[in-house]
Design an enzyme around this catalytic site. Structure first.
Site, PDB file in Angstrom:
ATOM      1  CB  CYS A   1      -7.865   0.681   0.994  1.00 57.81           C
ATOM      2  SG  CYS A   1      -8.003  -0.471   2.660  1.00 57.81           S
TER       3      CYS A   1
ATOM      4  CD  GLN B   1     -17.038 -12.394  13.549  1.00 58.18           C
ATOM      5  OE1 GLN B   1     -15.597 -12.160  13.064  1.00 58.18           O
ATOM      6  NE2 GLN B   1     -16.973 -12.921  14.725  1.00 58.18           N
TER       7      GLN B   1
ATOM      8  CB  CYS C   1      -2.799   4.400   6.452  1.00 61.01           C
ATOM      9  SG  CYS C   1      -4.413   3.538   7.124  1.00 61.01           S
TER      10      CYS C   1
ATOM     11  CB  CYS D   1     -10.987 -10.840  19.803  1.00 58.99           C
ATOM     12  SG  CYS D   1     -11.898  -9.891  21.254  1.00 58.99           S
TER      13      CYS D   1
ATOM     14  CE1 TYR E   1     -19.290 -11.272  27.602  1.00 59.49           C
ATOM     15  CE2 TYR E   1     -18.856 -13.670  27.940  1.00 59.49           C
ATOM     16  CZ  TYR E   1     -18.724 -12.489  28.502  1.00 59.49           C
ATOM     17  OH  TYR E   1     -18.532 -12.334  29.623  1.00 59.49           O
TER      18      TYR E   1
ATOM     19  CB  CYS F   1      -2.055  -2.516   7.001  1.00 59.41           C
ATOM     20  SG  CYS F   1      -3.604  -2.715   6.421  1.00 59.41           S
TER      21      CYS F   1
ATOM     22  CD  GLU G   1     -24.601  -9.256  22.440  1.00 54.94           C
ATOM     23  OE1 GLU G   1     -23.618 -10.106  22.300  1.00 54.94           O
ATOM     24  OE2 GLU G   1     -24.531  -8.107  22.574  1.00 54.94           O
TER      25      GLU G   1
ATOM     26  CB  CYS H   1      -1.006   0.150   1.564  1.00 55.80           C
ATOM     27  SG  CYS H   1      -1.889   1.583   1.405  1.00 55.80           S
TER      28      CYS H   1
HETATM   29  N1  SAH Z   1     -19.843 -14.154  19.255  1.00 54.74           N
HETATM   30  C1  SAH Z   1     -20.226 -13.117  18.341  1.00 54.74           C
HETATM   31  C2  SAH Z   1     -19.737 -11.769  18.839  1.00 54.74           C
HETATM   32  C3  SAH Z   1     -18.718 -11.578  19.944  1.00 54.74           C
HETATM   33  S1  SAH Z   1     -18.261  -9.853  20.239  1.00 54.74           S
HETATM   34  C4  SAH Z   1     -19.681 -13.197  16.871  1.00 54.74           C
HETATM   35  O1  SAH Z   1     -18.940 -14.401  16.720  1.00 54.74           O
HETATM   36  O2  SAH Z   1     -20.154 -12.567  15.977  1.00 54.74           O
HETATM   37  C5  SAH Z   1     -18.662  -9.787  21.798  1.00 54.74           C
HETATM   38  C6  SAH Z   1     -20.210  -9.383  22.455  1.00 54.74           C
HETATM   39  O3  SAH Z   1     -20.375  -9.623  23.434  1.00 54.74           O
HETATM   40  C7  SAH Z   1     -20.533  -8.303  21.776  1.00 54.74           C
HETATM   41  O4  SAH Z   1     -21.651  -8.561  20.838  1.00 54.74           O
HETATM   42  C8  SAH Z   1     -21.232  -7.289  22.826  1.00 54.74           C
HETATM   43  O5  SAH Z   1     -22.344  -6.691  22.816  1.00 54.74           O
HETATM   44  C9  SAH Z   1     -21.207  -8.502  24.033  1.00 54.74           C
HETATM   45  N2  SAH Z   1     -21.176  -8.263  25.447  1.00 54.74           N
HETATM   46  C10 SAH Z   1     -20.221  -7.454  25.889  1.00 54.74           C
HETATM   47  N3  SAH Z   1     -20.249  -7.413  27.068  1.00 54.74           N
HETATM   48  C11 SAH Z   1     -21.504  -8.312  27.663  1.00 54.74           C
HETATM   49  C12 SAH Z   1     -22.057  -8.519  28.628  1.00 54.74           C
HETATM   50  N4  SAH Z   1     -21.592  -8.460  29.899  1.00 54.74           N
HETATM   51  N5  SAH Z   1     -23.032  -9.266  28.771  1.00 54.74           N
HETATM   52  C13 SAH Z   1     -23.425 -10.042  27.439  1.00 54.74           C
HETATM   53  N6  SAH Z   1     -22.940  -9.573  26.437  1.00 54.74           N
HETATM   54  C14 SAH Z   1     -21.858  -8.776  26.381  1.00 54.74           C
END
Ligand code: SAH
Length: 477
Positions: free
Chosen positions: A176, A300, A85, A426, A329, A88, A350, A79
């Site tokens: 990009c 994602q 930037c 992550c 989550y 990356c 969630e 790039c």
């Molecule tokens: N598993 C999903 C997203 C994970 S990202 C995927 O694969 O796409 C993490 C998620 O946790 C987010 O959506 C966020 O809103 C949620 N989150 C964060 N803190 C939380 C909590 N205390 N209780 C419930 N969900 C929560």
């Protein structure tokens, strides 16, 4: 290092450094007289001349002035915006080497922070493609153009990416490598079109100006492409012309939505959304399921790699047809839906109610009736006195945000006694901390697989497979 003269390490000093390691956050590490020096802009294996810009008791920080002997792992960045930037940071390091360092960081986190010596860390699963992997790019308009410094001769109009830590400055981007060649065509055509029409860019200082954000999303499997243009005014006549432009075949745009907002906030969300052509959303495929993505819905960003991540999580869970799985989550339920056909029931939990609504819609659209989505804080959902009649899990899959899990959540999972536990992380730093706590409840790590979702960045996702009292002997990979 022996042939390097020890230089006095003070602010402003120019020193010669042999770069040893890639550190967290995209910096690298050298050592002078046992003092750690964090270096910006270097690749492990480089010998560089650098200027110290900060000196503390425990460490120093330096910036590369010149690469004296390039590392064998150094490559030419693809790039032209590399370096300015913030996107990356690792594009000057070979992709193979990026994968090596990502694995090392995961191992390092689990050994140093988690105190979990000898844990098996598999090789990093590379991204299906190291470029063109994103399905979404969000660009901003601005009235201050940044080309390393503010370019005062240029027109007060820029369209590109925010300069790191300088939210009023926009780096002019014309190419990009993260989304697609068509996405770049849209970006440049949009800039030229509005510049020619004399429409102004929104200023985050004065809150005047019409053009705010350009979001381009695309379905990697479906080929559908959305343009979401966020403006302050409706600008009906100009938008009609813009819509006609974007309908030309070379852009492959299937829908154009305009978000109109007068808010001061800098998030790309309209108070009113106007669909100019197409369906106002795109579809994307993930595993066996189809998802409808609207301008602001979470999805994602690396579709192909998300599929590989979920496949790994599914394998780590050793799912059986009679299983009840809790997906903690769960976001918009992508993991829940990915595994639903292979088990008896999935319960997704969630906090974000819009995400939970999307999860329900997506489950319905894909004909999955054995899923249930609950909007709750995981802390409350798992509390000993929680009032829900959800069946007990055979498997827990947890995918928390970067901060990791609340200690109450770790405690509750630990006490649940669930046999199979899969932690999708992550951030290895926080998952290492959480896994160390889980070890006290008898959860052993079978193995960890780092998965590269974001090539050329230091971010690394991993799938951690845990079993209750499996009693694995510590072993070396
Ligand atoms: N598993 C999903 C997203 C994970 S990202 C995927 O694969 O796409 C993490 C998620 O946790 C987010 O959506 C966020 O809103 C949620 N989150 C964060 N803190 C939380 C909590 N205390 N209780 C419930 N969900 C929560």
């Amino acid at each position: 290092m022996t042939d390097i003269e020890p230089a006095p390490l003070q602010r402003g000093a120019t020193i010669i450094l042999d770069i040893e390691k890639a550190a967290f956050e995209g910096r690298s590490i050298a050592r002078v007289n046992n003092l750690v020096v964090f270096v910006d802009g270097a690749v492990p294996g480089d010998r560089v001349s650098a200027t110290v810009f900060r000196k503390k008791k425990q460490f120093a920080e330096a910036r590369v002035d010149e690469v004296l002997v390039p590392s064998p792992h150094r490559v030419d960045p693809a790039c032209t915006h590399f370096g300015v930037c913030g996107g990356c940071k690792w594009q000057h390091m070979s992709y193979e080497q990026q994968l090596v360092w990502k694995r090392a960081h995961v191992r390092d986190a689990f050994e140093r922070i988690g105190g979990l010596e000898g844990v098996v860390v598999n090789e990093t699963l590379p991204s299906v493609s190291p470029f063109w992997y994103r399905n979404k790019m969000e660009y901003s308009f601005g009235e201050m153009r940044w080309l390393g410094e503010v370019n005062r001769d240029a027109e007060p109009f820029a369209l590109g990416l925010h300069v790191p830590k300088r939210y009023d400055r926009i780096l002019h981007i014309d190419e990009c490598h993260l989304e697609s060649p068509e996405s770049n065509l849209v970006l440049n055509a949009t800039r030229e079109f509005f510049l020619e029409k004399g429409i102004s860019a929104f200023s985050t200082r004065t809150h005047t100006g019409d053009l705010r954000h350009l979001v381009i999303r695309e379905g990697k499997h479906t080929g559908e492409r959305m343009v979401y243009l966020v403006t302050s005014q409706r600008m009906e006549a100009v938008m009609e012309e813009y819509a006609a432009l974007l309908q030309r075949g070379e852009f492959g745009v299937t829908t154009l939505i305009q978000g109109v907002t007068q808010r001061k906030s800098t998030v790309a969300i309209g108070e009113e959304d106007i669909v100019h052509f197409g369906e106002g959303s795109i579809r994307e495929q993930l595993g066996d399921n189809t998802f409808r993505i609207s301008p602001t819905s979470f999805f994602q960003t690396n579709t192909l790699q998300a599929e590989r991540l979920y496949a790994l999580a599914e394998k780590a869970a050793e799912l059986r047809p009679a299983d009840v799985v809790w997906d903690l989550y769960c976001g918009t339920g992508t993991i829940s839906l990915y595994i639903a056909r292979d088990v008896k029931q999935v319960v997704g939990v969630e906090l974000n109610d819009a995400a939970i609504r999307d999860a329900g819609t997506n489950a319905g659209a894909n004909g999955l009736e054995n899923t249930q989505f609950i909007c709750a804080d995981i802390v409350d959902f798992l509390a000993p006195d929680a009032a829900h009649d959800v069946p007990a899990p055979d498997v827990i899959i947890t995918d928390p945000p970067r901060a990791g899990m609340h200690t109450k959540v770790v405690d509750a999972i630990g006490k649940s006694g669930v046999e199979r536990l899969v932690y999708v992380s992550c951030n290895p730093t926080t998952s290492a901390r959480d896994c160390a706590m889980l070890a006290e409840y008898g959860y052993d790590i079978v193995d960890i697989t780092p998965v590269d979702m974001f090539p050329h960045t230091f971010h690394i996702e991993c799938v951690i497979s845990l079993r209750k009292n499996a009693g694995f002997a510590a072993q070396d990979s």
